[in-house]
Design an enzyme around this catalytic site. Structure first.
Site, PDB file in Angstrom:
ATOM      1  N   CYS A  39       3.280  -2.983   4.215  1.00 39.51           N
ATOM      2  CA  CYS A  39       2.466  -1.845   4.646  1.00 39.51           C
ATOM      3  C   CYS A  39       3.181  -1.248   5.853  1.00 39.51           C
ATOM      4  O   CYS A  39       4.307  -1.647   6.156  1.00 39.51           O
ATOM      5  CB  CYS A  39       1.020  -2.249   4.942  1.00 39.51           C
ATOM      6  SG  CYS A  39       0.772  -3.410   6.299  1.00 39.51           S
TER       7      CYS A  39
ATOM      8  N   ARG B  53       3.164 -29.873  12.166  1.00 35.97           N
ATOM      9  CA  ARG B  53       2.447 -28.671  12.581  1.00 35.97           C
ATOM     10  C   ARG B  53       1.877 -27.903  11.394  1.00 35.97           C
ATOM     11  O   ARG B  53       0.751 -27.401  11.449  1.00 35.97           O
ATOM     12  CB  ARG B  53       3.365 -27.789  13.414  1.00 35.97           C
ATOM     13  CG  ARG B  53       3.743 -28.495  14.717  1.00 35.97           C
ATOM     14  CD  ARG B  53       4.908 -27.885  15.406  1.00 35.97           C
ATOM     15  NE  ARG B  53       5.256 -28.681  16.586  1.00 35.97           N
ATOM     16  CZ  ARG B  53       6.447 -28.705  17.115  1.00 35.97           C
ATOM     17  NH1 ARG B  53       7.433 -28.001  16.595  1.00 35.97           N
ATOM     18  NH2 ARG B  53       6.687 -29.443  18.182  1.00 35.97           N
TER      19      ARG B  53
ATOM     20  N   ARG C 147       9.360 -32.386  12.622  1.00 36.59           N
ATOM     21  CA  ARG C 147       8.280 -32.020  13.542  1.00 36.59           C
ATOM     22  C   ARG C 147       7.519 -30.797  13.052  1.00 36.59           C
ATOM     23  O   ARG C 147       6.336 -30.631  13.353  1.00 36.59           O
ATOM     24  CB  ARG C 147       8.827 -31.795  14.955  1.00 36.59           C
ATOM     25  CG  ARG C 147       9.647 -30.539  15.132  1.00 36.59           C
ATOM     26  CD  ARG C 147      10.200 -30.443  16.563  1.00 36.59           C
ATOM     27  NE  ARG C 147      10.747 -29.148  16.855  1.00 36.59           N
ATOM     28  CZ  ARG C 147      11.984 -28.758  16.593  1.00 36.59           C
ATOM     29  NH1 ARG C 147      12.824 -29.598  16.014  1.00 36.59           N
ATOM     30  NH2 ARG C 147      12.397 -27.555  16.916  1.00 36.59           N
TER      31      ARG C 147
ATOM     32  N   HIS D 216      10.470 -23.226   9.953  1.00 33.02           N
ATOM     33  CA  HIS D 216       9.539 -23.901  10.853  1.00 33.02           C
ATOM     34  C   HIS D 216       8.095 -23.855  10.396  1.00 33.02           C
ATOM     35  O   HIS D 216       7.313 -24.746  10.742  1.00 33.02           O
ATOM     36  CB  HIS D 216       9.625 -23.301  12.255  1.00 33.02           C
ATOM     37  CG  HIS D 216      10.927 -23.567  12.931  1.00 33.02           C
ATOM     38  ND1 HIS D 216      11.134 -23.258  14.256  1.00 33.02           N
ATOM     39  CD2 HIS D 216      12.097 -24.095  12.487  1.00 33.02           C
ATOM     40  CE1 HIS D 216      12.378 -23.586  14.593  1.00 33.02           C
ATOM     41  NE2 HIS D 216      12.984 -24.091  13.527  1.00 33.02           N
ATOM     42  N   ASN D 217       7.718 -22.808   9.652  1.00 30.31           N
ATOM     43  CA  ASN D 217       6.315 -22.620   9.292  1.00 30.31           C
ATOM     44  C   ASN D 217       6.040 -22.704   7.804  1.00 30.31           C
ATOM     45  O   ASN D 217       4.895 -22.579   7.385  1.00 30.31           O
ATOM     46  CB  ASN D 217       5.811 -21.267   9.820  1.00 30.31           C
ATOM     47  CG  ASN D 217       6.153 -21.062  11.273  1.00 30.31           C
ATOM     48  OD1 ASN D 217       6.961 -20.195  11.590  1.00 30.31           O
ATOM     49  ND2 ASN D 217       5.589 -21.860  12.165  1.00 30.31           N
TER      50      ASN D 217
ATOM     51  N   ASP E 122       0.870  -1.168   0.000  1.00 33.84           N
ATOM     52  CA  ASP E 122       0.000   0.000   0.000  1.00 33.84           C
ATOM     53  C   ASP E 122       0.912   1.224   0.000  1.00 33.84           C
ATOM     54  O   ASP E 122       2.135   1.105  -0.189  1.00 33.84           O
ATOM     55  CB  ASP E 122      -0.979  -0.039   1.172  1.00 33.84           C
ATOM     56  CG  ASP E 122      -0.314   0.140   2.533  1.00 33.84           C
ATOM     57  OD1 ASP E 122       0.927   0.295   2.610  1.00 33.84           O
ATOM     58  OD2 ASP E 122      -1.047   0.124   3.542  1.00 33.84           O
ATOM     59  N   HIS E 123       0.329   2.396   0.224  1.00 31.92           N
ATOM     60  CA  HIS E 123       1.121   3.629   0.205  1.00 31.92           C
ATOM     61  C   HIS E 123       2.238   3.627   1.241  1.00 31.92           C
ATOM     62  O   HIS E 123       3.296   4.193   1.018  1.00 31.92           O
ATOM     63  CB  HIS E 123       0.211   4.843   0.409  1.00 31.92           C
ATOM     64  CG  HIS E 123      -0.646   4.746   1.635  1.00 31.92           C
ATOM     65  ND1 HIS E 123      -1.778   3.966   1.695  1.00 31.92           N
ATOM     66  CD2 HIS E 123      -0.521   5.315   2.856  1.00 31.92           C
ATOM     67  CE1 HIS E 123      -2.325   4.067   2.886  1.00 31.92           C
ATOM     68  NE2 HIS E 123      -1.577   4.876   3.627  1.00 31.92           N
TER      69      HIS E 123
END
Length: 148
Positions: free
Chosen positions: A65, A135, A131, A98-99, A8-9
């Site tokens: 942003c 998740r 592991r 991890h994610n 965005d701006h």
């Protein structure tokens, strides 16, 4: 690697800088806007980038942003998107390791490390599986339940 970028701006100037940096390093980039520093609505740009990642038109996305919060909230509404707000290089790497984050969200006014360093750390990091895969799969199951 194809990277979709949107801002965005509040993130317009940083987005332009990152587009140049990524292109110079050989990444394919697509700019989903905004095209000026005039006030605009962040959900429109978060959606465009998240849709590109969700549909497989981009391997990864970067959203910017002022705080990162709004972009993250909007992007995470799309299937398969795991957008992570990262304020430093270590959290950026962990979000991938991890994610399995596929969209990096930056708050342009709240970064603890140089933005280039954060982006490079995020792009260099690889999902570790193990592991962490269990998740991430739990997140995917939640998403499937909600999307029914």
């Amino acid at each position: 690697m194809k990277i979709a970028l949107g801002a965005d701006h509040g993130g317009f100037t940083l987005k332009g800088h990152l587009l140049k940096m990524l292109s110079s390093q050989g990444y394919q980039t697509k700019d989903y806007g905004t095209t000026s520093s005039e006030p605009c609505d962040y959900p429109l740009f978060a959606y465009k980038v998240a849709k590109a990642v969700s549909d497989g038109k981009a391997n990864a996305g970067i959203l910017i942003c002022k705080s990162g919060n709004g972009m993250s909230m909007a992007a995470n509404k799309l299937p398969g998107v795991r957008a992570a707000i990262c304020f430093d290089k270590d959290v950026a790497a962990l979000s991938r390791q991890h994610n399995d984050a596929n969209i990096l969200v930056l708050g342009s006014e709240h970064l603890f490390d140089d933005p280039e360093l954060i982006v490079k750390s995020w792009l260099k990091a690889v999902f570790e599986g193990g592991r962490h895969a269990r998740r991430v799969n739990q997140i995917k199951k939640i998403e499937k339940k909600v999307m029914k």
